[in-house]
Design a protein around this motif. Structure first.
Motif, mmCIF file in Angstrom:
data_model
loop_
_atom_site.group_PDB
_atom_site.id
_atom_site.type_symbol
_atom_site.label_atom_id
_atom_site.label_comp_id
_atom_site.label_asym_id
_atom_site.label_seq_id
_atom_site.Cartn_x
_atom_site.Cartn_y
_atom_site.Cartn_z
ATOM 1 N N HIS A 115 0.818 -1.209 0.000
ATOM 2 C CA HIS A 115 0.000 0.000 0.000
ATOM 3 C C HIS A 115 0.853 1.260 0.000
ATOM 4 O O HIS A 115 0.518 2.257 -0.658
ATOM 5 C CB HIS A 115 -0.928 -0.003 1.219
ATOM 6 N N GLU A 116 1.960 1.238 0.730
ATOM 7 C CA GLU A 116 2.757 2.454 0.921
ATOM 8 C C GLU A 116 3.822 2.675 -0.144
ATOM 9 O O GLU A 116 4.396 3.764 -0.219
ATOM 10 C CB GLU A 116 3.416 2.437 2.306
ATOM 11 N N SER A 117 4.129 1.675 -0.956
ATOM 12 C CA SER A 117 5.098 1.877 -2.037
ATOM 13 C C SER A 117 4.605 2.982 -2.968
ATOM 14 O O SER A 117 3.449 2.977 -3.396
ATOM 15 C CB SER A 117 5.283 0.583 -2.832
ATOM 16 N N CYS A 118 5.473 3.932 -3.280
ATOM 17 C CA CYS A 118 5.042 5.052 -4.130
ATOM 18 C C CYS A 118 4.916 4.638 -5.587
ATOM 19 O O CYS A 118 4.283 5.342 -6.380
ATOM 20 C CB CYS A 118 6.011 6.229 -3.990
ATOM 21 N N GLY A 119 5.538 3.523 -5.959
ATOM 22 C CA GLY A 119 5.410 3.024 -7.319
ATOM 23 C C GLY A 119 6.394 3.598 -8.313
ATOM 24 O O GLY A 119 6.336 3.283 -9.497
ATOM 25 N N LYS A 120 7.315 4.453 -7.853
ATOM 26 C CA LYS A 120 8.224 5.105 -8.792
ATOM 27 C C LYS A 120 9.198 4.118 -9.429
ATOM 28 O O LYS A 120 9.467 4.189 -10.630
ATOM 29 C CB LYS A 120 8.995 6.231 -8.094
ATOM 30 N N CYS A 121 9.745 3.187 -8.623
ATOM 31 C CA CYS A 121 10.716 2.242 -9.181
ATOM 32 C C CYS A 121 10.116 0.845 -9.282
ATOM 33 O O CYS A 121 9.340 0.419 -8.424
ATOM 34 C CB CYS A 121 12.010 2.229 -8.372
ATOM 35 N N THR A 122 10.497 0.136 -10.323
ATOM 36 C CA THR A 122 9.937 -1.185 -10.601
ATOM 37 C C THR A 122 10.230 -2.212 -9.501
ATOM 38 O O THR A 122 9.321 -2.970 -9.121
ATOM 39 C CB THR A 122 10.447 -1.702 -11.961
ATOM 40 N N PRO A 123 11.454 -2.289 -8.965
ATOM 41 C CA PRO A 123 11.714 -3.309 -7.953
ATOM 42 C C PRO A 123 10.770 -3.238 -6.761
ATOM 43 O O PRO A 123 10.290 -4.266 -6.277
ATOM 44 C CB PRO A 123 13.162 -3.014 -7.533
ATOM 45 N N CYS A 124 10.471 -2.042 -6.300
ATOM 46 C CA CYS A 124 9.590 -1.884 -5.145
ATOM 47 C C CYS A 124 8.123 -2.013 -5.540
ATOM 48 O O CYS A 124 7.347 -2.694 -4.874
ATOM 49 C CB CYS A 124 9.854 -0.530 -4.478
ATOM 50 N N ARG A 125 7.752 -1.359 -6.622
ATOM 51 C CA ARG A 125 6.345 -1.396 -7.047
ATOM 52 C C ARG A 125 5.888 -2.830 -7.310
ATOM 53 O O ARG A 125 4.848 -3.268 -6.819
ATOM 54 C CB ARG A 125 6.181 -0.555 -8.321
ATOM 55 N N GLU A 126 6.666 -3.569 -8.089
ATOM 56 C CA GLU A 126 6.294 -4.941 -8.425
ATOM 57 C C GLU A 126 6.663 -5.917 -7.307
ATOM 58 O O GLU A 126 5.950 -6.887 -7.048
ATOM 59 C CB GLU A 126 6.982 -5.362 -9.732
ATOM 60 N N GLY A 127 7.784 -5.634 -6.647
ATOM 61 C CA GLY A 127 8.247 -6.547 -5.602
ATOM 62 C C GLY A 127 7.316 -6.627 -4.412
ATOM 63 O O GLY A 127 7.009 -7.720 -3.917
ATOM 64 N N THR A 128 6.841 -5.483 -3.928
ATOM 65 C CA THR A 128 5.928 -5.507 -2.770
ATOM 66 C C THR A 128 4.629 -6.215 -3.123
ATOM 67 O O THR A 128 4.039 -6.926 -2.290
ATOM 68 C CB THR A 128 5.631 -4.081 -2.278
ATOM 69 N N HIS A 129 4.176 -6.049 -4.361
ATOM 70 C CA HIS A 129 2.945 -6.708 -4.820
ATOM 71 C C HIS A 129 3.132 -8.223 -4.876
ATOM 72 O O HIS A 129 2.276 -8.987 -4.393
ATOM 73 C CB HIS A 129 2.566 -6.166 -6.197
ATOM 74 N N ARG A 130 4.247 -8.665 -5.432
ATOM 75 C CA ARG A 130 4.489 -10.101 -5.552
ATOM 76 C C ARG A 130 4.726 -10.745 -4.192
ATOM 77 O O ARG A 130 4.283 -11.876 -3.938
ATOM 78 C CB ARG A 130 5.695 -10.350 -6.466
ATOM 79 N N ILE A 131 5.407 -10.042 -3.289
ATOM 80 C CA ILE A 131 5.623 -10.584 -1.944
ATOM 81 C C ILE A 131 4.291 -10.780 -1.235
ATOM 82 O O ILE A 131 4.053 -11.806 -0.592
ATOM 83 C CB ILE A 131 6.561 -9.664 -1.125
ATOM 84 N N ARG A 132 3.408 -9.818 -1.360
ATOM 85 C CA ARG A 132 2.086 -9.958 -0.743
ATOM 86 C C ARG A 132 1.353 -11.168 -1.305
ATOM 87 O O ARG A 132 0.718 -11.928 -0.570
ATOM 88 C CB ARG A 132 1.283 -8.670 -0.953
ATOM 89 N N GLN A 133 1.433 -11.390 -2.607
ATOM 90 C CA GLN A 133 0.771 -12.536 -3.226
ATOM 91 C C GLN A 133 1.342 -13.862 -2.722
ATOM 92 O O GLN A 133 0.597 -14.819 -2.465
ATOM 93 C CB GLN A 133 0.922 -12.462 -4.750
ATOM 94 N N ILE A 134 2.669 -13.918 -2.564
ATOM 95 C CA ILE A 134 3.301 -15.147 -2.086
ATOM 96 C C ILE A 134 2.884 -15.447 -0.656
ATOM 97 O O ILE A 134 2.517 -16.588 -0.322
ATOM 98 C CB ILE A 134 4.838 -15.039 -2.193
ATOM 99 N N ILE A 135 2.920 -14.441 0.221
ATOM 100 C CA ILE A 135 2.529 -14.651 1.616
ATOM 101 C C ILE A 135 1.058 -15.042 1.705
ATOM 102 O O ILE A 135 0.659 -15.873 2.530
ATOM 103 C CB ILE A 135 2.807 -13.381 2.453
ATOM 104 N N GLU A 136 0.252 -14.487 0.835
ATOM 105 C CA GLU A 136 -1.175 -14.812 0.819
ATOM 106 C C GLU A 136 -1.402 -16.293 0.510
ATOM 107 O O GLU A 136 -2.328 -16.912 1.043
ATOM 108 C CB GLU A 136 -1.886 -13.935 -0.209
ATOM 109 N N LYS A 137 -0.565 -16.871 -0.325
ATOM 110 C CA LYS A 137 -0.677 -18.298 -0.628
ATOM 111 C C LYS A 137 -0.488 -19.136 0.630
ATOM 112 O O LYS A 137 -1.199 -20.128 0.856
ATOM 113 C CB LYS A 137 0.351 -18.706 -1.694
ATOM 114 N N PHE A 138 0.446 -18.733 1.473
ATOM 115 C CA PHE A 138 0.679 -19.465 2.717
ATOM 116 C C PHE A 138 -0.464 -19.261 3.717
ATOM 117 O O PHE A 138 -0.760 -20.138 4.525
ATOM 118 C CB PHE A 138 2.023 -19.054 3.329
ATOM 119 N N GLU A 139 -1.104 -18.101 3.651
ATOM 120 C CA GLU A 139 -2.272 -17.876 4.505
ATOM 121 C C GLU A 139 -3.378 -18.884 4.209
ATOM 122 O O GLU A 139 -4.107 -19.309 5.106
ATOM 123 C CB GLU A 139 -2.809 -16.453 4.283
ATOM 124 N N PHE A 140 -3.488 -19.252 2.941
ATOM 125 C CA PHE A 140 -4.527 -20.203 2.542
ATOM 126 C C PHE A 140 -4.010 -21.640 2.466
ATOM 127 O O PHE A 140 -4.679 -22.528 1.934
ATOM 128 C CB PHE A 140 -5.111 -19.788 1.178
#
Length: 419
Positions: free
Chosen positions: A346-371
């Protein structure tokens, strides 16, 4: 007067908190009676370079998390040639579990303002800003009144205390973006732009606000300055262990029996702070996260180490903002990581690709373990993403937000897979 946190440490150990709850923060006369603005009077009788030398000799480092030597930062700006220089107090304080700057601003605002004025004099800045997190309405109200009162007393304005030094100070309100804790994103925000970090170099001490040399210091850092100038650098270095002088404000949150705020020296261990001031862990200790959402995870063994700069460097960790989140055995590591992943996505400003895409993908991976759908290959991808972000992200958000994930893979990999 409500400072939003209970102060747990003893008054005799306080430097920065000594006035909090003891004097009326809305009264400049109360601050002056308690010895306030004596450091400024002393500083104005000194050569600006001598003020910087005093701060340098004290060993004061930034208290916002970066630990950069304050005197060195001031020297860069003082030596820069420009027709205008600025000083900015970073009071954005968006790190979860952190409220030290809020307590200082609402409990002893003139201490912070005095530090800003001394810093401005030392580097040759004639204009300054206190950039305060927009949600901190009480802090904004308190600081705004304190600035007005300081102007009436002649501590801000033209010819301060009969000297040739002129200085103007303003409040700038943040818009609620965590990213603006980064000094360059903060500068962009003050300029009226979207709060996004700048490429570095050049660094703000040389090219900062409106392209001019700019010092950016944290609230807690600047609050130390009046005491150092008033009492001398030798007084400051005697507080705490060699190489880690002065005091630090720590915040105990999470599963502790008595949460609150502690001011103590760096030779204390995290567990000692919890046991002495927080009345111990509420339940069996599992881990602690120190320094906010991007802080490192500390195991029980790591909690026995003093929080000196040298020891933290040896362990390749940091105390960050000073928050100590304690987790007992009832805490689920995957749920803990999921909260952090959602926060940074949510807080990533989105300016750089590593953070913008990385935070999104990390959330998706952790979500898989939640389920219960995560696999070992998911954890391998998580580690790969985190290491790339640590090296390639533009600012501290993307570089540091992966710390808890890498640490969790080191200490709790089995529990994550079994979730």
């Amino acid at each position: 007067m409500n400072y939003h946190a209970k102060i747990l440490s003893a008054e005799k150990d306080h430097v920065l908190l000594k006035n909090v709850g003891k004097i009326d923060p809305m009264s400049i006369d109360a601050y002056i009676k308690a010895g306030g603005y004596e450091g400024l009077r002393k500083a104005l009788a000194m050569d600006p370079q001598k003020v910087i030398e005093e701060v340098s000799e004290s060993g004061l480092r930034g208290r916002g998390g970066a630990n950069f030597p304050t005197g060195r930062k001031w020297t860069f700006t003082a030596n820069a040639k420009a027709d205008q220089k600025y000083i900015i107090c970073n009071a954005d304080e968006g790190e979860p579990g952190t409220m030290k700057d809020r307590i200082l601003m609402e409990g002893d605002p003139h201490q912070v303002i005095e530090g800003i004025i001394i810093g401005a004099y030392a580097v040759g800045a004639t204009k300054g800003f206190i950039y305060i997190r927009g949600e901190y309405r009480k802090s904004i109200e308190t600081i705004t009144k304190a600035i007005a009162d300081a102007e009436k007393k002649g501590f801000i304005g033209r010819g301060i205390l009969g000297s040739k030094f002129d200085f103007e100070l303003y409040v700038a309100e943040g818009g609620g973006a965590y990213i603006c804790g980064d000094e360059t994103a903060l500068i962009e925000s003050i300029e009226g732009k979207r709060g996004e970090p700048r490429m570095k170099p050049p660094f703000p001490p040389v090219v900062g606000l409106y392209g001019k040399p700019t010092v950016v210091n944290n609230v807690e850092t600047l609050a130390n300055v009046p005491h150092i100038i008033k009492n001398g650098s030798a007084w400051f270095t005697k507080k705490g262990p060699a190489g880690s002088p002065g005091t630090k404000i720590f915040m105990l949150v999470g599963d502790v029996n008595d949460p609150g705020v502690v001011e103590t020296t760096f030779d204390r261990t995290p567990m000692d702070i919890i046991e002495t001031y927080g009345k111990g862990v509420d339940g069996a200790f599992k881990f602690a996260q120190i320094g906010g959402a991007s802080g490192n995870i500390f195991t029980a063994e790591m909690m026995k180490n003093p929080m000196t700069y040298d020891r933290m460097a040896e362990m390749k960790v940091s105390y960050g903002t000073g928050s100590i989140f304690v987790a007992n055995e009832s805490r689920n590591v995957v749920e803990f990581l999921s909260t952090i992943a959602r926060f940074f996505e949510h807080e990533s400003c989105g300016k750089c690709t590593p953070c913008r895409e990385g935070t999104h993908r990390i959330r998706q991976i952790i979500e898989k373990f939640e389920f219960g759908e995560g696999t070992i290959s998911d954890l391998e991808l998580l580690e790969e993403l985190a290491l790339v972000m640590k090296k390639a992200a533009l600012c501290g958000l993307g570089q540091a937000c992966v710390n808890p994930f890498l640490d969790a893979l080191r200490y709790f990999k089995g529990e994550i897979l079994a979730n």
